[in-house]
Design a protein around this motif. Structure first.
Motif, PDB file in Angstrom:
ATOM      1  N   ASN A 110       3.331   2.688   0.443  1.00 10.82           N
ATOM      2  CA  ASN A 110       3.441   1.803   1.582  1.00 10.82           C
ATOM      3  C   ASN A 110       1.859   1.245   1.850  1.00 10.82           C
ATOM      4  OD1 ASN A 110       5.966   1.895   2.327  1.00 10.82           O
ATOM      5  ND2 ASN A 110       6.013   4.061   2.949  1.00 10.82           N
ATOM      6  N   THR A 111       0.990   2.133   1.736  1.00  7.41           N
ATOM      7  CA  THR A 111      -0.488   1.786   2.006  1.00  7.41           C
ATOM      8  C   THR A 111      -0.974   0.823   0.842  1.00  7.41           C
ATOM      9  OG1 THR A 111      -0.624   4.045   3.080  1.00  7.41           O
ATOM     10  CG2 THR A 111      -2.898   2.591   2.320  1.00  7.41           C
ATOM     11  N   ALA A 112      -0.557   1.299  -0.247  1.00  6.65           N
ATOM     12  CA  ALA A 112      -1.142   0.251  -1.504  1.00  6.65           C
ATOM     13  C   ALA A 112      -0.652  -1.088  -1.437  1.00  6.65           C
ATOM     14  CB  ALA A 112      -0.777   0.914  -2.847  1.00  6.65           C
ATOM     15  N   LEU A 113       0.707  -1.276  -1.057  1.00 11.79           N
ATOM     16  CA  LEU A 113       1.297  -2.581  -0.904  1.00 11.79           C
ATOM     17  C   LEU A 113       0.783  -3.333   0.323  1.00 11.79           C
ATOM     18  CD1 LEU A 113       5.068  -2.147  -2.144  1.00 11.79           C
ATOM     19  CD2 LEU A 113       3.205  -2.911  -3.331  1.00 11.79           C
ATOM     20  N   ARG A 114       0.660  -2.684   1.405  1.00 11.25           N
ATOM     21  CA  ARG A 114      -0.160  -3.141   2.602  1.00 11.25           C
ATOM     22  C   ARG A 114      -1.424  -3.838   2.454  1.00 11.25           C
ATOM     23  NH1 ARG A 114       0.347   0.900   5.844  1.00 11.25           N
ATOM     24  NH2 ARG A 114      -1.919   1.492   5.610  1.00 11.25           N
ATOM     25  N   ASP A 115      -2.149  -2.873   1.666  1.00 12.02           N
ATOM     26  CA  ASP A 115      -3.520  -3.271   1.339  1.00 12.02           C
ATOM     27  C   ASP A 115      -3.568  -4.551   0.392  1.00 12.02           C
ATOM     28  OD1 ASP A 115      -4.518  -1.238   2.864  1.00 12.02           O
ATOM     29  OD2 ASP A 115      -5.075   0.128   1.183  1.00 12.02           O
ATOM     30  N   ALA A 116      -2.673  -4.389  -0.589  1.00  9.69           N
ATOM     31  CA  ALA A 116      -2.655  -5.538  -1.612  1.00  9.69           C
ATOM     32  C   ALA A 116      -2.393  -6.815  -0.690  1.00  9.69           C
ATOM     33  CB  ALA A 116      -1.609  -5.051  -2.773  1.00  9.69           C
ATOM     34  N   ALA A 117      -1.327  -6.780   0.036  1.00 10.67           N
ATOM     35  CA  ALA A 117      -0.863  -8.038   0.524  1.00 10.67           C
ATOM     36  C   ALA A 117      -2.089  -8.593   1.480  1.00 10.67           C
ATOM     37  CB  ALA A 117       0.382  -7.704   1.720  1.00 10.67           C
ATOM     38  N   GLU A 118      -2.789  -7.658   2.174  1.00 10.81           N
ATOM     39  CA  GLU A 118      -3.977  -8.162   2.867  1.00 10.81           C
ATOM     40  C   GLU A 118      -4.858  -8.831   2.070  1.00 10.81           C
ATOM     41  OE1 GLU A 118      -5.556  -4.890   5.062  1.00 10.81           O
ATOM     42  OE2 GLU A 118      -4.130  -4.766   6.383  1.00 10.81           O
ATOM     43  N   VAL A 119      -5.299  -8.380   0.674  1.00 10.59           N
ATOM     44  CA  VAL A 119      -6.078  -8.927  -0.409  1.00 10.59           C
ATOM     45  C   VAL A 119      -5.459 -10.161  -0.824  1.00 10.59           C
ATOM     46  CG1 VAL A 119      -7.077  -8.681  -2.616  1.00 10.59           C
ATOM     47  CG2 VAL A 119      -7.109  -6.618  -0.999  1.00 10.59           C
ATOM     48  N   THR A 120      -4.266 -10.322  -0.913  1.00  6.09           N
ATOM     49  CA  THR A 120      -3.569 -11.633  -1.525  1.00  6.09           C
ATOM     50  C   THR A 120      -3.770 -12.858  -0.646  1.00  6.09           C
ATOM     51  OG1 THR A 120      -2.117 -10.166  -2.935  1.00  6.09           O
ATOM     52  CG2 THR A 120      -1.414 -12.286  -2.217  1.00  6.09           C
ATOM     53  N   ASN A 121      -3.403 -12.348   0.583  1.00  7.70           N
ATOM     54  CA  ASN A 121      -3.454 -13.334   1.750  1.00  7.70           C
ATOM     55  C   ASN A 121      -4.942 -14.069   1.829  1.00  7.70           C
ATOM     56  OD1 ASN A 121      -0.505 -13.182   1.919  1.00  7.70           O
ATOM     57  ND2 ASN A 121      -0.691 -11.612   3.521  1.00  7.70           N
ATOM     58  N   LYS A 122      -5.726 -12.736   1.988  1.00 10.93           N
ATOM     59  CA  LYS A 122      -7.005 -13.319   2.259  1.00 10.93           C
ATOM     60  C   LYS A 122      -7.507 -14.216   1.133  1.00 10.93           C
ATOM     61  CE  LYS A 122     -11.640 -11.467   3.104  1.00 10.93           C
ATOM     62  NZ  LYS A 122     -12.544 -10.149   3.233  1.00 10.93           N
ATOM     63  N   LYS A 123      -7.335 -13.922  -0.190  1.00 13.17           N
ATOM     64  CA  LYS A 123      -7.743 -14.552  -1.117  1.00 13.17           C
ATOM     65  C   LYS A 123      -7.324 -16.130  -1.277  1.00 13.17           C
ATOM     66  CE  LYS A 123      -9.288 -10.988  -4.443  1.00 13.17           C
ATOM     67  NZ  LYS A 123      -9.395 -10.350  -5.720  1.00 13.17           N
ATOM     68  N   ILE A 124      -5.899 -15.940  -1.051  1.00  7.02           N
ATOM     69  CA  ILE A 124      -5.186 -17.250  -0.930  1.00  7.02           C
ATOM     70  C   ILE A 124      -5.811 -18.253   0.102  1.00  7.02           C
ATOM     71  CG2 ILE A 124      -3.016 -18.409  -0.300  1.00  7.02           C
ATOM     72  CD1 ILE A 124      -1.558 -16.197  -1.599  1.00  7.02           C
ATOM     73  N   GLU A 125      -6.119 -17.760   1.394  1.00  7.36           N
ATOM     74  CA  GLU A 125      -6.809 -18.418   2.335  1.00  7.36           C
ATOM     75  C   GLU A 125      -8.308 -18.977   2.046  1.00  7.36           C
ATOM     76  OE1 GLU A 125      -5.453 -19.925   5.045  1.00  7.36           O
ATOM     77  OE2 GLU A 125      -3.614 -19.074   4.250  1.00  7.36           O
ATOM     78  N   GLU A 126      -8.955 -18.220   1.222  1.00  7.17           N
ATOM     79  CA  GLU A 126     -10.084 -18.592   0.710  1.00  7.17           C
ATOM     80  C   GLU A 126     -10.256 -19.770  -0.225  1.00  7.17           C
ATOM     81  OE1 GLU A 126     -11.891 -14.782  -0.853  1.00  7.17           O
ATOM     82  OE2 GLU A 126     -12.366 -14.163   1.119  1.00  7.17           O
TER      83      GLU A 126
END
Length: 443
Positions: A420-436
């Protein structure tokens, strides 16, 4: 995403490269990509290439003109003797540089992941007019390919699919025999792999052996058999914080965690090929050429294991495509060459040479590798799934998501994070990089 090169199957090794492209602006015509009626099939325009024409092929992984002719070109020139080919690669410049210098390129080898690059560079095209003119039948492709090609670019067809590649399941016969474990069978589940991994992971006379691990974590995400999206193409947000994704990753991780291979052990392929202390691995089906030329490795292959919730369904395919850029000076000739390479006659030849066909014809699939001595005595049919999963919806940000998922997988496999933690962190990284990336490109 991921693309790979092999000495015999150069084209199959499409390592993911991000070259950047923009749409040609042609409007899709839904009628041109609909199934042909019997009357339409009877009135196909007769193709003609009536003057000497050289087609330039861009391939950045080392294929030569001679290699291209031996693999593909010979079939095209047999039908169109006025055609010739020249292969260029990175020594001639990056694709961006070639576009900027107005260097003519008629074909670009890559997978579906190159679409965004084509669009960003402004050289994507729509072949629907030529598909209509020559009554090219898209229904002959594997159903997973046809559906995807109709949808992944809003009805525009920027390329003709040439071949497929996907994951396969390999094992070391000598290690199974050494420890008295029955060989893997076709139609296994990942629970079966878990059980075998448990039996094969052991210390024997001071030497450590491991049951199972994988080399291609990112590909496992990109070609997941449940066709789950990694990034939602409508919202451009991560789409993997779901129970289905958690269950899938858990099933993939469990046999590897039993083995407990640490990153310090190095490349999983090296452990399988050179060290021969890894009993089972999953990697691309094109890698059989690597194993076949590895002295002392007594290997074979079984069907890629299926999920309990999708019995009999293999992974998604990666589609190796012949993109025809809008800047091609020989667009129609390039289309006819690509159409010939995807014809049943040529696809049968390529299948016999160990290249997974894009066509739905099971008879072509069944002759896979028939001409290759390195597959003598091997379960070669297991390299090509009888049923491929549907392709997930295309997103131009999918490689961002798959990279984050790879990190999450490794963190869970190494015991650093719970799922759960790993996927939550991965989602945050993914969304941040997409916005960048959006802020950089303005899109």
């Amino acid at each position: 995403m991921i693309i790979r090169v092999r000495s015999v199957l150069m084209f199959l090794v499409a390592a993911v490269f991000l070259i950047v492209t923009a749409c040609s602006g042609q409007s899709p015509n839904p009628k041109t990509t609909q199934p042909l009626t019997p009357s339409e099939k009877e009135h196909v325009k007769t193709p003609a290439i009536d003057k000497p024409t050289k087609l330039v092929v861009y391939h950045q992984w080392g294929m030569t003109t001679e290699g291209f002719m031996n693999l593909y070109g010979k079939y095209v020139t047999k039908k169109y003797p006025n055609l010739s080919f020249e292969v260029i690669g990175t020594s001639a410049g990056s694709l961006e540089q070639l576009v900027a210098s107005n260097t003519n390129v008629d074909f670009i080898f890559h997978t579906e992941l190159n679409l965004n690059s084509m669009i960003s560079l402004g050289i994507s095209t729509d072949l629907s007019d030529l598909i209509k003119t020559y009554k090219y039948d898209m229904e002959k492709w594997d159903p997973s390919v046809t559906k995807y090609m109709r949808e992944f670019n809003d009805g525009k067809i920027p390329a003709i699919p040439l071949s497929l590649q996907t994951l396969a399941f390999y094992y070391n016969k000598d290690l199974f025999s050494k420890f008295g474990v029955p060989f893997p069978k076709d139609n296994m589940t990942w629970d079966d792999v878990r059980d075998m991994s448990l039996k094969l992971t052991r210390n024997d006379a001071g030497t450590m052996y491991w049951g199972y691990d994988t080399q291609n974590v990112g590909t496992k995400m990109l070609v997941n058999p449940l066709s789950m999206p990694i990034v939602d193409p409508k919202t451009d947000r991560s789409a993997f914080e779901t129970d289905r994704w958690k269950n899938y990753i858990t099933q993939m991780i469990t046999p590897a965690r039993i083995a407990g291979v640490t990153p310090a052990e190095g490349s999983k392929l090296d452990m399988f090929i050179k060290g021969q202390r890894l009993a089972m691995t999953s990697t691309m089906n094109s890698n059989f050429t690597m194993f076949a030329h590895s002295p002392g490795l007594n290997w074979d292959v079984a069907n890629y294991p299926t999920l309990k919730e999708a019995p009999g369904v293999g992974p998604q395919p990666e589609i190796v495509m012949l993109y025809i850029p809008s800047t091609s000076k020989n667009r129609e000739a390039a289309f006819l060459a690509a159409a010939e390479l995807s014809s049943p006659e040529v696809q049968r030849e390529l299948s016999m040479d160990g290249q997974q066909s894009v066509l739905r014809d099971s008879a072509i699939r069944d002759v896979f590798g028939a001409r290759l001595s390195e597959l003598n005595g091997k379960n070669a049919k297991a390299l090509v799934p009888a049923k491929l999963a549907e392709k997930m919806p295309y997103s131009k940000y999918v490689t961002i998501g798959s990279g984050a998922l790879t990190t999450a997988y490794n963190e869970v496999a190494d015991g650093k994070k719970d799922i759960n933690t790993a996927l939550r962190d991965a989602a945050e990284v993914t969304n941040k990089k997409i916005e960048e990336q959006k802020s950089m490109t303005g899109k």
